[in-house]
Enzyme design. Sequence first.
Site, PDB file in Angstrom:
ATOM      1  N   LYS A   1       8.461   6.618 -10.884  1.00  0.00           N
ATOM      2  CA  LYS A   1       8.023   6.946  -9.525  1.00  0.00           C
ATOM      3  C   LYS A   1       9.258   7.067  -8.637  1.00  0.00           C
ATOM      4  O   LYS A   1      10.245   6.342  -8.841  1.00  0.00           O
ATOM      5  CB  LYS A   1       7.085   5.840  -9.029  1.00  0.00           C
ATOM      6  CG  LYS A   1       6.472   6.060  -7.658  1.00  0.00           C
ATOM      7  CD  LYS A   1       5.468   4.959  -7.335  1.00  0.00           C
ATOM      8  CE  LYS A   1       4.853   5.104  -5.955  1.00  0.00           C
ATOM      9  NZ  LYS A   1       3.862   4.049  -5.676  1.00  0.00           N
TER      10      LYS A   1
ATOM     11  N   SER B   1      -0.760   5.555  -4.248  1.00  0.00           N
ATOM     12  CA  SER B   1       0.354   6.424  -3.937  1.00  0.00           C
ATOM     13  C   SER B   1       1.088   6.961  -5.159  1.00  0.00           C
ATOM     14  O   SER B   1       1.816   7.933  -5.051  1.00  0.00           O
ATOM     15  CB  SER B   1       1.345   5.666  -3.063  1.00  0.00           C
ATOM     16  OG  SER B   1       1.891   4.560  -3.774  1.00  0.00           O
TER      17      SER B   1
ATOM     18  N   SER C   1      -1.984   1.102  -5.709  1.00  0.00           N
ATOM     19  CA  SER C   1      -1.357   2.397  -5.990  1.00  0.00           C
ATOM     20  C   SER C   1      -1.120   2.724  -7.457  1.00  0.00           C
ATOM     21  O   SER C   1      -0.698   3.836  -7.763  1.00  0.00           O
ATOM     22  CB  SER C   1      -0.020   2.494  -5.263  1.00  0.00           C
ATOM     23  OG  SER C   1      -0.245   2.869  -3.941  1.00  0.00           O
TER      24      SER C   1
HETATM   25  N1  GLN Z   1      -3.373   2.705  -0.547  1.00  0.00           N
HETATM   26  C1  GLN Z   1      -2.628   1.546  -0.194  1.00  0.00           C
HETATM   27  C2  GLN Z   1      -1.746   1.837   0.996  1.00  0.00           C
HETATM   28  O1  GLN Z   1      -1.718   2.936   1.411  1.00  0.00           O
HETATM   29  C3  GLN Z   1      -1.859   1.049  -1.364  1.00  0.00           C
HETATM   30  C4  GLN Z   1      -0.503   1.572  -1.474  1.00  0.00           C
HETATM   31  C5  GLN Z   1       0.259   0.991  -2.625  1.00  0.00           C
HETATM   32  O2  GLN Z   1      -0.275   0.234  -3.441  1.00  0.00           O
HETATM   33  N2  GLN Z   1       1.541   1.314  -2.663  1.00  0.00           N
HETATM   34  O3  GLN Z   1      -1.106   0.978   1.496  1.00  0.00           O
END
Ligand code: GLN
Length: 469
Positions: free
Chosen positions: A75, A150, A174
């Site tokens: 990532k 994400s 995410s």
């Molecule tokens: N969807 C969550 C956020 O936007 C989780 C993001 C993540 O786990 N990096 O914060």
Amino acid sequence: MSSHKTFTEARAALSGGSTVHSATELALAAAERQQDLNAFLELFPESAMAQAAAVDAKVKAGTAGPLAGMLLSLKDNICYKDHKVGASSKILEGFTSLYSATVVERLLAADAVILGRTNCDEFAMGSSNENSAFGIVKNPVDPTKVPGGSSGGAAASVAAKIVHVALGSDTGGSIRQPASFTGTIGFKPTYGRISRYGLIAFASSFDQIGPFAHSVADTAVVYEVMAGHDPKDSTTSRKPVEPVTLADPGKLRIGYYREGLERAGMDPEVVAHLQAHIDRLKAEGHAVEPLDVPLLDHQVPTYYILATAEASSNLARFDGIRFGHRSKVAQGVDETYRLSRTEGFGPEVKRRILLGTFVLSAGYYDAYYAQAQRVRRIIRDHTLAAFEKYDLILSPTCPTTAFAHGAITDPVAMYLQDIFTVQANLAGVPAISLPTGTHSNGLPFGVQLTAKPFDEARLLAAGKHLFGC
Ligand code: GLN
């Protein structure tokens, strides 16, 4: 397409004479062919081919490491020395890592090949990969749908069978939500089990690195290489890493979330699927009982108060002076800060910095930040108490299957994507999303299993033996 979907198959082929070099070439070509997905921000052909040749030599000499033959993606928030990294943000465009994350060092030392860096929501903030400064990612199962976020590019790189394993990061879901949306496995280990050294921080008390894969066996092998204490990350645990044998865990006590079946807004097929698993597990002799999610309606708000507070602090370093894009038109120090950040950050990141700054501000600290810390503690206590009674907790990973690009525009509706995933981050416990269902709309979805801290070995074994993944 790389020639083998799983690492286990690729590894077996190595003893039959196939080479890592040719597999890497095929995978790079597959990534090029599927550029349309926008899963990769950049491929690393040079370092990947060099590593592949070195691994082939070790295979010949009989000295190859446990990940020889594994093709991986990173990532875009995981540092790899002398390679670009940017958290899919314009503020870090062109930045080259000066060092490698501990996980990267461990994976390379175990002879994995890193193919490239994957697209994600900017600074890992989002649930659809629509917040990247470098374009949306398409879901390989259905390109009109989001891959989740994400870690959307990471999930897509595995779902499209370009790599065997992708590393993502999971702060509030995410890894698990995109896994559910793309029909892959996504695993978030216990907080402190895997080093965060070299992970671009979003919310440091929540962030964990973890893998996407097509099988629990592949998930386990890459997890074992990454896990364990790291002197460079003081939040890593010194507890020895329990070997993951994937032996049958026997009859288990499983709690399932009543809310996962009853909550409004749940897709009826996701509910029916969970119910079918509950019935099957009972019939197989496991003790399966309903339980209530601790403070379910408070979990997402608690997460978004604390995660944005931490983000506003972590992202302060990107100011155009110490790190990041510097405005070309700014005059003077104040304007350099202001314009560099205004030009460099996207709208969602700005929203989070503003929110986080607000909840930490003198007048609101007690009402929001301190209060959310207390609620987090209660959620953790309730979660750990549940594990005195149950070995595992079962829930849906997400309320629905992958949605169409542009379908969710309200930030709060997007935050509610995380309804079943944030608990594991709030409580610091391990959780995995397993691809167990296909909806009548043709899209995959998963169930989530959660375990007590440092019980990864049993969690993974259950994924294999109870859910056949
Ligand atoms: N969807 C969550 C956020 O936007 C989780 C993001 C993540 O786990 N990096 O914060």
